[in-house]
Design an enzyme around this catalytic site. Structure first.
Site, mmCIF file in Angstrom:
data_model
loop_
_atom_site.group_PDB
_atom_site.id
_atom_site.type_symbol
_atom_site.label_atom_id
_atom_site.label_comp_id
_atom_site.label_asym_id
_atom_site.label_seq_id
_atom_site.Cartn_x
_atom_site.Cartn_y
_atom_site.Cartn_z
ATOM 1 N N CYS A 1 0.913 -1.189 0.107
ATOM 2 C CA CYS A 1 0.113 -0.283 -0.049
ATOM 3 C C CYS A 1 0.864 1.224 0.008
ATOM 4 O O CYS A 1 1.023 1.961 0.925
ATOM 5 C CB CYS A 1 -1.058 0.085 1.232
ATOM 6 N N ALA A 2 1.751 1.497 -1.050
ATOM 7 C CA ALA A 2 2.546 2.452 -1.069
ATOM 8 C C ALA A 2 2.427 3.925 -0.900
ATOM 9 O O ALA A 2 3.098 4.680 -0.543
ATOM 10 C CB ALA A 2 3.609 2.211 -2.247
ATOM 11 N N ASP B 1 0.940 -0.725 4.625
ATOM 12 C CA ASP B 1 0.471 0.693 5.498
ATOM 13 C C ASP B 1 -0.840 0.639 5.014
ATOM 14 O O ASP B 1 -1.120 1.714 4.006
ATOM 15 C CB ASP B 1 1.511 1.614 5.095
ATOM 16 N N GLY C 1 6.571 7.094 0.691
ATOM 17 C CA GLY C 1 7.514 7.542 1.513
ATOM 18 C C GLY C 1 8.431 6.451 2.180
ATOM 19 O O GLY C 1 9.597 6.480 2.431
ATOM 20 N N LYS C 2 7.342 5.476 2.711
ATOM 21 C CA LYS C 2 8.226 4.134 3.353
ATOM 22 C C LYS C 2 8.898 3.434 2.289
ATOM 23 O O LYS C 2 9.911 2.877 2.497
ATOM 24 C CB LYS C 2 7.309 3.434 4.020
ATOM 25 N N CYS D 1 -1.796 4.451 10.288
ATOM 26 C CA CYS D 1 -1.623 5.845 11.085
ATOM 27 C C CYS D 1 -2.865 6.127 11.891
ATOM 28 O O CYS D 1 -3.276 7.364 11.938
ATOM 29 C CB CYS D 1 -1.258 6.914 10.206
ATOM 30 N N ASP E 1 0.002 -0.021 -5.231
ATOM 31 C CA ASP E 1 -1.078 0.416 -4.362
ATOM 32 C C ASP E 1 -2.233 0.244 -5.384
ATOM 33 O O ASP E 1 -2.324 0.169 -6.754
ATOM 34 C CB ASP E 1 -0.908 2.029 -4.553
#
Length: 391
Positions: free
Chosen positions: A229-230, A292, A234-235, A345, A250
């Site tokens: 789930c790009a 993510d 950032g990760k 998050c 994604d």
């Protein structure tokens, strides 16, 4: 622009938001129609608008309503600030009515807990369950602007060298303990955009907690990594900087549109999948997967405050279903002995610990390596990471 003119602009933008337009879109529309506004004016108006959105409940309660004008009254009242220059002349808001003037002079009334913490009422019990005694301090922090963090690209520079480079450019930054790569910018934020450190890929804008999650995952991962789930990547960039071969995926590939350019600046090679994971890699292929997952974003509502007012129990249920589907899909892609990192998050147990428990009940042969929860009390956004290993 005089302070009153900035407040009038904020009122206009907030009215647009209340009518259904996204805050960023409303700011863009105003900016295009207000060529006279300098960069300092735009920044000040932006701060007023986002301050009002973050503190919508308390500003509404203190300002006597939910209109843009009432929100500006409420913010000023909370800060003990007089509203000067509201004359109705030029670009200033119209003068205060007798009722508004009386409101501004009245003692502050007691607020309910939800109003004082600027939290949707239905979410208070969920935050209490998830955070316990830390709920009120965390929610209080969420009423304010988030710090600006940078990730140092260790493939190109050390943290110490970047601090010195930024200082020479008039940008003050300090090491942050949440991640070995994290810098908190304390002065000169507006100079970042054109700084050589950013344009040449020695730093990236990334929250410190997000960096910590990537490094925690990197500490147990081996072999090629699939960032399932790009999003913006950032990760993926953080993992590439740590020496991993990364493939980014994604469900909405457009989110990754800037990733190739950012990877180029960073000196990283990241394979971007335009569609689904190829069939040849779709069954137990990957030794390490990071997911993510889409979530409420409740840990990052300082940065996207309008999201907390749009969030509903129905949306939470929808997200839980998506999260379960993502975990199931990633489980099938993970090689025996491989690691799956599930991150959000979010601060809510419903999206974090409960999703992991449901996954373990549905997928025999998996074990938990670790679970970590971060909140704004740690300095960055709220994040959750569960590291799982397939037997």
């Amino acid at each position: 622009m005089k302070p009153a003119a900035r407040e009038a602009a904020a009122i206009e933008i907030l009215e647009s938001w209340r009518e259904g337009r996204a805050v960023e879109a409303a700011l863009t529309v105003w900016g295009r129609a207000s060529r006279f506004a300098g960069s300092g004016d735009r920044e000040a108006v932006r701060d007023l608008v986002f301050g009002a959105v973050r503190r919508f409940r308390s500003a509404s309660a203190l300002g006597g309503g939910a209109s843009g004008r009432a929100l500006m009254l409420g913010l000023a009242r909370a800060e003990g600030r007089r509203l000067e220059g509201w004359t109705g002349e030029g670009h200033a808001p119209v003068a205060l009515s007798e009722a508004e003037a009386a409101l501004m002079d009245a003692p502050l009334p007691p607020l309910t807990r939800g109003e004082a913490l600027d939290c949707p009422e239905w979410l208070l019990p969920a935050f209490d369950v998830a955070l316990g005694g830390a709920a009120d301090p965390v929610l209080s922090l969420m009423r304010d602007r988030a710090p600006v963090f940078l990730r140092v690209n260790r493939a190109k520079a050390s943290r110490e060298a970047v601090i010195a480079e930024l200082a020479a450019a008039g940008i003050e930054a300090r090491a942050h303990p949440l991640a070995e790569t994290a810098l908190e910018v304390t002065q000169g934020t507006r100079k970042l955009r054109n700084s050589a450190a950013l344009t040449e890929g020695r730093v990236e804008l990334q929250d410190a907690a997000s960096q910590a999650v990537a490094l925690d995952f990197a500490a147990v991962a081996t072999g090629p990594v699939l960032d399932y789930c790009a999003g913006g990547g950032g990760k993926a960039l953080a993992l590439a900087a740590e020496g991993f071969a990364v493939t980014a995926h994604d469900a909405e590939p457009r989110r990754m549109s800037d990733l190739p350019a950012r990877a180029g600046r960073a000196g990283a090679t990241i394979k971007v999948l335009a569609g689904e994971v190829p069939a040849g890699e779709a069954s137990g292929h990957w030794p390490a997967i990071l997911a993510d997952a889409p979530c409420s974003g409740s840990g990052s509502w300082r940065r996207a405050p309008e999201a907390k007012w749009a969030f509903t129990p129905g949306r939470l249920a929808e997200l839980n279903a998506v999260q379960a589907q993502i975990l199931s899909a990633c489980a099938a892609l993970t090689a025996p002995g491989g690691v799956l990192g599930y991150a959000t998050c979010s601060l809510l147990r419903e999206e974090n610990e409960e999703r992991v428990a449901a996954f373990l009940a549905a997928e025999p042969g998996w074990q938990v390596i670790s679970e970590r929860r971060l909140s704004p009390l740690d300095g960055g956004d709220g994040f959750f990471l569960a590291l799982l290993r397939r037997g």
